[in-house]
Scaffold this active site. Structure first.
Site, PDB file in Angstrom:
ATOM      1  N   ARG A  45       0.876  -1.236   0.011  1.00  0.00           N
ATOM      2  CA  ARG A  45       0.069  -0.095  -0.010  1.00  0.00           C
ATOM      3  C   ARG A  45       1.062   1.246   0.119  1.00  0.00           C
ATOM      4  O   ARG A  45       0.585   2.405  -0.489  1.00  0.00           O
ATOM      5  CB  ARG A  45      -0.797   0.115   1.213  1.00  0.00           C
ATOM      6  CG  ARG A  45      -1.936   0.878   1.188  1.00  0.00           C
ATOM      7  CD  ARG A  45      -3.104   0.767   2.300  1.00  0.00           C
ATOM      8  NE  ARG A  45      -4.520   1.487   2.152  1.00  0.00           N
ATOM      9  CZ  ARG A  45      -4.567   2.544   2.853  1.00  0.00           C
ATOM     10  NH1 ARG A  45      -3.616   3.067   3.771  1.00  0.00           N
ATOM     11  NH2 ARG A  45      -5.749   3.387   2.577  1.00  0.00           N
ATOM     12  N   ILE A  71      -7.404   7.477  -0.663  1.00  0.00           N
ATOM     13  CA  ILE A  71      -7.268   6.244  -1.026  1.00  0.00           C
ATOM     14  C   ILE A  71      -7.885   5.584   0.085  1.00  0.00           C
ATOM     15  O   ILE A  71      -7.907   5.796   1.236  1.00  0.00           O
ATOM     16  CB  ILE A  71      -5.556   5.829  -0.870  1.00  0.00           C
ATOM     17  CG1 ILE A  71      -5.423   4.065  -0.897  1.00  0.00           C
ATOM     18  CG2 ILE A  71      -4.884   6.611   0.396  1.00  0.00           C
ATOM     19  CD1 ILE A  71      -3.945   3.883  -1.150  1.00  0.00           C
ATOM     20  N   SER A  72      -8.761   4.402  -0.436  1.00  0.00           N
ATOM     21  CA  SER A  72      -9.852   4.003   0.822  1.00  0.00           C
ATOM     22  C   SER A  72      -8.999   3.299   1.736  1.00  0.00           C
ATOM     23  O   SER A  72      -7.894   2.784   1.703  1.00  0.00           O
ATOM     24  CB  SER A  72     -10.451   2.952  -0.044  1.00  0.00           C
ATOM     25  OG  SER A  72     -11.164   3.502  -1.058  1.00  0.00           O
ATOM     26  N   GLN A  73      -9.679   3.361   2.933  1.00  0.00           N
ATOM     27  CA  GLN A  73      -9.224   2.586   4.028  1.00  0.00           C
ATOM     28  C   GLN A  73      -9.178   1.199   3.675  1.00  0.00           C
ATOM     29  O   GLN A  73      -9.794   0.576   3.044  1.00  0.00           O
ATOM     30  CB  GLN A  73     -10.315   2.747   5.188  1.00  0.00           C
ATOM     31  CG  GLN A  73      -9.826   2.085   6.449  1.00  0.00           C
ATOM     32  CD  GLN A  73     -11.424   1.835   7.392  1.00  0.00           C
ATOM     33  OE1 GLN A  73     -12.430   2.159   6.784  1.00  0.00           O
ATOM     34  NE2 GLN A  73     -11.367   1.667   8.594  1.00  0.00           N
ATOM     35  N   PRO A  74      -7.945   0.490   4.271  1.00  0.00           N
ATOM     36  CA  PRO A  74      -7.864  -1.065   3.985  1.00  0.00           C
ATOM     37  C   PRO A  74      -9.059  -1.867   4.388  1.00  0.00           C
ATOM     38  O   PRO A  74      -9.366  -2.772   3.483  1.00  0.00           O
ATOM     39  CB  PRO A  74      -6.656  -1.534   4.857  1.00  0.00           C
ATOM     40  CG  PRO A  74      -5.907   0.004   4.922  1.00  0.00           C
ATOM     41  CD  PRO A  74      -6.758   1.038   4.889  1.00  0.00           C
TER      42      PRO A  74
END
Ligand code: SAH
Length: 644
Positions: A45, A71-74
């Site tokens: 990431r 960027i989206s949360q994992p």
């Protein structure tokens, strides 16, 4: 990964952090799909966050990236991928590539991934990252993902990384049977992640998975070209019966108004003739009312009614003669004449002029009628019209002299004459109606020329109001079943409120009045062209010439239609809400005068096409009308039609 290591953490440290992330943020929160857990444990990431943010790569949150996006949360990436239940051979579409991270994870699981990003800079950065990581099973493109990726469809799974109010139909359409669409919907602060499963051709199941928070899914307005192409219906050649059948959709209206973008284009005449004849034959239209003077049109009307002694060649002797003395129009009149041949008087099609320019012809017609029916009244009418007599050959001069008091009386006289005639309504309906309309025309024209002297919107409004009132009086006279086709320039029949005329100059027109009066019972149909030739003069009373019509200016509707590659087409815009069609753009207006040298100033005005017209008929290239042979001759005696 030397570039990420330079941020202060070694590759080994990033790998450690990633393993912790998978355990703490994913597995413990219920992510159990082994393929998802494995892929999340593999994709670095740190390669997807902006420089300087690497040390936060495995934090339990979304992170800002360029262009105000994230960027989206994992966990969110894992949740969506798990919900999508990806298999090794699946084809996957992602909308909203952003950094490219989620696409990279999906690419570790599935066979093929397609991802779309609407920000060009983000798309390019994501493409570079995916390439650097050697992820060759991921295709990325820049564009509006709400349209999907039709060439690559159908998809086993579609993931949408941004929230809209509704679920785009194109995405549902592009799901394979059994496919899963994972998409957040709702407005800011209140979004729900949904899974839509396509269980059959027309069957979809919907489940709500979680409350979420995504950036907005932005639907790009379609480009004008896209909308024009989607709206345009190709039309067959003018002589094909199916040309006019395309206009059946307007057959139930009370009034159909057909425009023209010039006063000298063959295609506009032929198209209107074909449409009108069809509306008459198939839909019961019985009135043709045109932008011509009442007394001249009356001569045509007598002729098509097969009246004894009718002289249609006597009509339209004044500039601009080519407007009605042309081969195209002549053919149409012949057709009306044939149509009327075997019909009883009350079922014949009538031909009428709405315009008020032939004051002289109208005075003559009133006097002729009264001479026949009431010589005493004729004498009075002659006295009343006396004040106009010196000016009837050049009425524009009248405006100037009418400023003096001695001419004020003229207004009263012509109005009194008009009132008298309207009160006379006798047994001989059509002849009386004709005389009364002529008297009305003289009264309108008297005022028209008077206010014209001052310039401005008033004289235009007076003229168009007169034309519209004439139309309504014809409809009334012919009865409740009557239906009219109107021929007039686009400037008269396109709703003025949605053009510069109405918006800036306070001008109204027939189209606007027809909409206000008849509502949806009126259809406003404009006509347009890009280039070719036109019959026009350089100045008023000037010689008719075949002039080259220049290709339309770049910012115009005509240029957009031309650039869209449209040839002969009908654009039915009723009910179209596309902003691209309702915005203001330049539109070309060629009248009896055409001055290509000063085109922008003399012939273009702003108009919002889809609001101005209900439909628009397009001919990319057009040719000038052909004047009648007989117009080469010396002309009519000077005294016509007065003859006294
Ligand atoms: N999947 C990304 C999430 C990015 S945020 C990741 O893993 O990092 C959502 C992205 O959707 C933004 O970059 C935004 O620009 C993009 N987006 C919004 N509307 C879009 C649309 N109609 N078509 C394509 N991308 C869109």
């Amino acid at each position: 990964m030397s570039q990420t290591a330079s941020a202060g953490m070694s590759p080994a440290e990033f790998a450690q952090a990633r393993i912790r992330m998978v355990e703490a943020q994913l597995r413990r929160r219920g992510i159990s799909d082994p393929l998802v857990l494995k892929a999340m444990g593999e994709v670095p990431r740190e390669a997807f966050v902006p420089p300087g943010f690497e040390e936060f790569s495995y934090e339990d949150s979304a992170l800002p990236i360029e262009q105000g996006q994230t960027i989206s949360q994992p966990f969110m990436v894992a949740l969506m991928l798990q919900a999508a239940a990806l298999g090794r051979h699946d084809r996957v579409l992602e909308v909203g590539a952003g950094s490219g991270y989620a696409a990279a994870v999906a690419g570790h699981i599935a066979g093929q991934v397609f991802t779309i990003e609407r920000h060009r800079a983000l798309a390019e950065a994501a493409r570079a990252r995916l390439r650097a990581l050697g992820l060759t099973n991921i295709a990325l493109r820049h564009g509006d993902g709400t349209k999907g990726w039709p060439e690559a469809a159908p998809f086993d799974a579609i993931l949408v990384a941004a929230a809209g109010l509704t679920i785009p139909q194109a995405l549902k359409d592009q799901l394979a049977i059994g496919g899963r669409l994972i998409i957040p919907t709702g407005s800011e602060g209140e979004q729900l992640l949904k899974r839509i499963t396509r269980s059959g051709e027309e069957e979809f199941q919907q489940e709500t998975l979680a409350a979420v928070r995504f950036v907005p899914l932005v639907e790009d307005a379609d480009s004008l070209t896209t909308v024009l192409r989607a709206t345009a219906e190709p039309l067959p050649a003018l002589h094909e019966p199916s040309f006019a059948q395309a206009f059946d959709r307007f057959g139930d209206r009370r009034v159909v108004l057909l425009g023209e973008a010039s006063h000298g284009t063959s295609e506009f005449y032929r198209a209107r003739a074909a449409i009108t004849a069809h509306l008459i034959r198939e839909h019961g239209f019985d009135i043709v009312a045109v932008e011509a003077d009442w007394p001249d049109a009356a001569a045509v009307n007598s002729d098509i009614a097969h009246a004894a002694g009718a002289r249609r060649d006597a009509a339209f002797q004044r500039f601009p003669t080519w407007m009605w003395r042309n081969v195209e129009f002549e053919g149409f009149v012949e057709e009306l004449r044939r149509h009327n041949q075997d019909l009883p008087a009350d079922r014949r099609v009538g031909f009428y002029g709405l315009d008020l320019y032939n004051m002289r012809g109208s005075i003559a017609a009133v006097l002729a009628y009264l001479d026949k029916t009431d010589p005493g009244a004729a004498k009075l009418a002659r006295e009343r019209y006396g004040c106009l007599m010196p000016w009837q050959r050049d009425p524009a001069v009248y405006g100037r002299v009418a400023l003096s008091d001695s001419y004020r009386a003229c207004e009263e006289e012509v109005l009194a004459q008009c009132r008298d005639l309207f009160h006379r309504q006798t047994a001989d309906g059509p002849a009386w109606f004709d005389a009364a309309q002529n008297a009305r025309l003289v009264a309108s024209a008297e005022r028209y020329y008077r206010v014209m002297y001052y310039g401005g919107a008033e004289s235009w409004n007076l003229r168009d109001t007169h034309m519209f009132e004439t139309l309504t009086q014809i409809l009334e006279q012919r009865g409740a079943q009557s239906k009219a086709v109107v021929w007039a320039h686009n400037s008269h029949i396109g709703d003025a409120r949605h053009t510069e005329m109405g918006a800036l100059r306070g001008e109204l027109n027939i189209g606007q009045l027809a909409r206000e009066h008849f509502g949806d019972d009126a259809a406003l149909i404009g006509f347009g062209t890009d280039h070719g030739t036109v019959m026009a003069a350089t100045e008023w009373d000037g010689e008719a010439q075949v002039k080259t019509v220049r290709p339309a200016l770049p910012q115009s509707w005509e240029a957009a239609l031309h650039d869209s590659g449209l040839q002969r087409s009908l654009l039915d815009m009723s009910g179209r809400t596309d902003p691209a069609l309702a915005a203001a753009r330049l539109e070309r207006f060629i009248g009896v005068i055409y001055r290509p040298e000063s085109e922008r100033l003399s012939h273009y005005a702003d108009a919002a096409l889809a609001r101005q017209f209900d439909a628009y008929v397009w001919f990319d290239r057009t040719e000038a009308v052909t004047p009648l042979e007989s117009d080469a001759r010396a002309g009519m005696p000077d005294t016509y039609p007065f003859g006294m």
